[in-house]
Design an enzyme around this catalytic site. Sequence first.
Site: not given
Length: 256
Positions: A33, A40, A108, A124, A132, A135, A157, A199, A223
Amino acid sequence: MTESALQGQFESIAGWLFESQSAIAFTGAGISTESGIPDFRSPGGVWSKNRTVYFDEFLNSEADRYEYWRQKSQTHVEFEAASPNSAHRVLVEWETEGKLSAVVTQNIDGLHVEAGSQNVLELHGTAREIGCLSCEKRWPADPWVQRFLKEDRVPSCPDCSGLLKHATVSFGQALPEEVLQRSIELASNADLCFACGSSLVVHPAAGIPEVTKRNGGRLIIINRTETPLDHLADVIIREPLGSTLSQIQQFYMDRC
């Protein structure tokens, strides 16, 4: 908590880090952040403005694939504009000094890798790549996102015509087993775990800091809000991550 008490906590943690042989960091959205990427779950975050596209919906519906790409293209702009902050950089320093064996992250955004961390386990996946589903070939995400925005249609792809998706784990999609098991192994062997900006509610990932504690290590939770693992923590800090880790690093360097 008074400033002197907080400084005392920082000094104690720095001492534990100095003595540590196998620390890990477990990070969530809160570490990013300060780089300008919204949590999110926060008001105004992605999940408050968009519906969730589940993995089976992505597989089975052209309309849902379009909605997935539309949402991911929005967050891509934020990820591309973001840079690692001081919290990311402190973790790089600890790894370089041989104190941090790995960063296990729920994020991510790819900022740990961009900051220079070498051993990053992305539970994640990463939004920095497109993969793809057939493949399994991968590419950098930006050209594909730009193509989607220009053509307003979901790409396929170029090699096998399979479905293209960000290399991230969607709701209803299993975490990569090898990454999860390696993370649990590292947590089992860690004598110190920094749970930063998470969290600690999304499982199975959120259980990883608990593994360290259950195996005799110390758990530090940094946190803004309460977590389900607070009762297990040796120290809980509700301060901003960047300044917190930077001050711990300063006390640590004073010991070296």
